[in-house]
Scaffold this motif. Sequence first.
Motif, PDB file in Angstrom:
ATOM      1  N   ASP A   1       0.721  -1.635   0.396  1.00 38.93           N
ATOM      2  CA  ASP A   1      -0.058  -0.104   0.291  1.00 38.93           C
ATOM      3  C   ASP A   1       1.422   1.257   0.073  1.00 38.93           C
ATOM      4  O   ASP A   1       0.996   2.190  -0.762  1.00 38.93           O
ATOM      5  CB  ASP A   1      -1.126  -0.120   1.342  1.00 38.93           C
TER       6      ASP A   1
ATOM      7  N   LYS B   1       1.206   1.359  -4.436  1.00 37.77           N
ATOM      8  CA  LYS B   1       0.245   1.167  -4.746  1.00 37.77           C
ATOM      9  C   LYS B   1      -0.351   1.390  -5.958  1.00 37.77           C
ATOM     10  O   LYS B   1      -0.429   1.745  -6.543  1.00 37.77           O
ATOM     11  CB  LYS B   1      -0.816  -0.084  -4.239  1.00 37.77           C
TER      12      LYS B   1
ATOM     13  N   ASP C   1      -0.354   1.379  -9.777  1.00 40.20           N
ATOM     14  CA  ASP C   1      -1.848   1.189 -11.015  1.00 40.20           C
ATOM     15  C   ASP C   1      -1.581   2.833 -11.634  1.00 40.20           C
ATOM     16  O   ASP C   1      -2.177   1.722 -12.778  1.00 40.20           O
ATOM     17  CB  ASP C   1      -3.006   2.504  -9.891  1.00 40.20           C
TER      18      ASP C   1
ATOM     19  N   VAL D   1      -0.844  -7.353  -3.314  1.00 46.93           N
ATOM     20  CA  VAL D   1      -0.753  -5.973  -2.320  1.00 46.93           C
ATOM     21  C   VAL D   1      -1.046  -6.099  -0.631  1.00 46.93           C
ATOM     22  O   VAL D   1      -1.023  -7.008   0.065  1.00 46.93           O
ATOM     23  CB  VAL D   1      -1.874  -5.509  -2.432  1.00 46.93           C
TER      24      VAL D   1
ATOM     25  N   THR E   1      -6.716   1.125  -0.114  1.00 46.45           N
ATOM     26  CA  THR E   1      -5.935   1.148  -1.277  1.00 46.45           C
ATOM     27  C   THR E   1      -7.423   0.536  -2.538  1.00 46.45           C
ATOM     28  O   THR E   1      -7.538   0.036  -2.200  1.00 46.45           O
ATOM     29  CB  THR E   1      -4.855   0.160  -1.127  1.00 46.45           C
ATOM     30  N   SER E   2      -7.218   1.051  -3.791  1.00 49.98           N
ATOM     31  CA  SER E   2      -7.875   1.030  -4.401  1.00 49.98           C
ATOM     32  C   SER E   2      -7.795  -0.488  -4.900  1.00 49.98           C
ATOM     33  O   SER E   2      -6.819  -1.036  -5.405  1.00 49.98           O
ATOM     34  CB  SER E   2      -8.380   1.909  -5.711  1.00 49.98           C
ATOM     35  N   MET E   3      -8.736  -1.496  -5.122  1.00 49.05           N
ATOM     36  CA  MET E   3      -8.121  -2.650  -5.471  1.00 49.05           C
ATOM     37  C   MET E   3      -9.352  -2.931  -6.695  1.00 49.05           C
ATOM     38  O   MET E   3     -10.511  -3.030  -7.106  1.00 49.05           O
ATOM     39  CB  MET E   3      -8.449  -3.735  -4.475  1.00 49.05           C
TER      40      MET E   3
ATOM     41  N   ASP F   1      -6.160  -7.265  -8.880  1.00 47.44           N
ATOM     42  CA  ASP F   1      -5.521  -6.838  -7.579  1.00 47.44           C
ATOM     43  C   ASP F   1      -5.912  -8.234  -6.532  1.00 47.44           C
ATOM     44  O   ASP F   1      -7.053  -8.263  -6.690  1.00 47.44           O
ATOM     45  CB  ASP F   1      -6.277  -5.811  -6.997  1.00 47.44           C
TER      46      ASP F   1
ATOM     47  N   ALA G   1      -4.969  -9.250  -2.392  1.00 50.42           N
ATOM     48  CA  ALA G   1      -4.398  -9.021  -1.052  1.00 50.42           C
ATOM     49  C   ALA G   1      -3.645  -9.984  -0.661  1.00 50.42           C
ATOM     50  O   ALA G   1      -4.165 -11.305  -0.796  1.00 50.42           O
ATOM     51  CB  ALA G   1      -5.380  -8.497   0.598  1.00 50.42           C
TER      52      ALA G   1
END
Length: 646
Positions: free
Chosen positions: A186, A198, A202, A218, A226-228, A233, A235
């Motif tokens: 992140d 991240k 992106d 991530v 954070t945007s996934m 993406d 975790a």
Amino acid sequence: MSESSIFPAPLSFAARATVDSSRLRQMKDDALHHSEQFWLEQAGRIEWASFPTIASSSSFEGEVPINWFADGRLNASVACLDRHLAERGEQVALIWQGQDEGQVERLTYRALHERVCRMANVLRGLGVGRGDRVAIHLPMVVEGVVAMLACARMGAVHVVLFGGFSAEGLADRLVNSGAVVVLTADEGRRGGKRIPLKPTMDEALDRATGHAVRHVLVLAVTGIETSMQAGRDLALAPLLAAASPECAPAVMEAEAPLFVLYTSGSTGKPKGMVHTTGGYMVWAAYTHALVFDHRPGDVFWCTADISWITGHTYVVYGPLANGGTVVLFEGLPSHPAPGQWWQVIDTHKVTTFYTAPTAIRALMREGDDVVARHSLSSLRLLGSVGEPISADAWLWFHEAVGRGRCPVVDTWWQTETGGILIAPVPAAVPQKPGSATLPLPGVDCVLLDEKGRVVAGEGEGCLCIARSWPGQARTIWGDHARFRQTYFSFHEGYYFSGDGARRDADGYYWITGRIDDVINVSGHRIGTAEVEDVIATDHRFAECAAVGVPHDLKGQGLVVFVVPRGGPDGGLAQEAAQVISRGIGRYAAPERVYIVPDLPKTRSGKIVRRLLRKIACNELDALGDLSTLADATIVERLIMDVARQG
Ligand code: WTA
């Protein structure tokens, strides 16, 4: 300080050292006269699945085929981890120190092995196979080391990317390497600042048309949201928790690529240097043992970021192959207060401390009382790498930090060389402040003059290497022609380093710095062409030239001369600086930008950088011969413009 000051290793150090001068003499002799046997013996420093029977059949001519231990098979993570489990499974392999006090994690060899297996299984689960590239874009956290070794375990090729690269810089490297999976975080912590990783990744993936990235894993470092992107993406933590702690290693050919690492040269975009498994691992273990006099119980701290070659070879592969204990520190030298690094040394009883002149200069500025407040009694050896170290910085390091007890090894090498080539073997080679001293056994250094003639005895020239050594890069990823052109065309049969050097009467080497268009800013290599290329892509600028000028703290600073397309305008210098930071990364932000009406060129149109460097340094008495310029009147205008812009 006179050049003749010589510092032999203190007796207390020499008495316990593993390699003394007679042993070193023997090694040099063996490397020269019985090289096959010598290198096969060195191969025995690491663990193999099948031991090689041949050392090398390399050539610096023609296609430049380089291979070492070609019929051997091994796995680099086994050489770093499994090999130690029986004997020292419970010994600490890695001490991670976070930037806040109390954030410490100690991983034994067994624990690190398990973490690596889990990560390797996660990658396998995502379909990553042998030879696939995996990009690692992580701050200085345990997972960075784990991810590198996990790639090695399953035969994937790691491509570690510096957290300071801009989105554009990342995009180029992702496309060039063809990475299929990216590991990022992140955010990174850097003193009081947070580095968005991240979001930058992106943006890089949005820009990187034609990239092959299927998944972005991530890691939560600060825990910020954070945007996934759904499907792409993932975790990392839940995947690691669910993965098996056992993972059979992929048995690799010695010449299978272990990693690609990008570095800057004098032309074009950064080059992906390819290092292969067997030779690189032997070189990492050999040089780490010899130069750092490694012995059981050592706590080794190399301050380099793992995204640079120094981090690859001397945070990860060398010390772990030798069964050492490594410190990985997340923080900065002086955060939250001056003396932070000294605190880390005392807390973890660091024995061997390896850092860069730019850091030494900054620490020196804090004053002697800061360092004097710390015991530092665990230290027994100090090392320096990345740029020439001045005699005064060397002496300060030796006296104020090493308290006169610790030899200082000034180590010369490059991303391309995989590991150290010139450095004192500390108990055997007396040190001279400012000299990297002598080549290691098996390293055949030669000085060539501009015409490619060998300089014998005392003298100065371009530092070249006449024979292959196991740790050298084999090629540039996807561009072997460029590899041959860059390193082997200066003079056939020699590896060209791009550095100048002087050899004194004792045969000691004194590196004078780059002789090509590469600038070394705080140990970061920046190609002038890289800077000029990003400026050229911006329609507001017609032309530009980048030069390096001496800088008290950074070693060199970047100064850029820009010709605007539409005539001068107030904010353009700042805009140009931003274009460079955006295109390359914050670390390349120029010291100064001058907006000028034109650049000095020869009649054939070549920019005369030498002149620009002198103007930038205000060395106006020694501008040299101006008669080769197409328009000599430009010089006067440039001098006035620079004086006006300050
Ligand atoms: C410079 C870092 C003088 C040199 C390991 C080289 C040095 C470049 C030294 C490689 C040293 C490295 N004395 N100069 N001890 N060590 N350099 O690829 O110009 O990031 O070519 O590798 O740093 O930088 P690189």
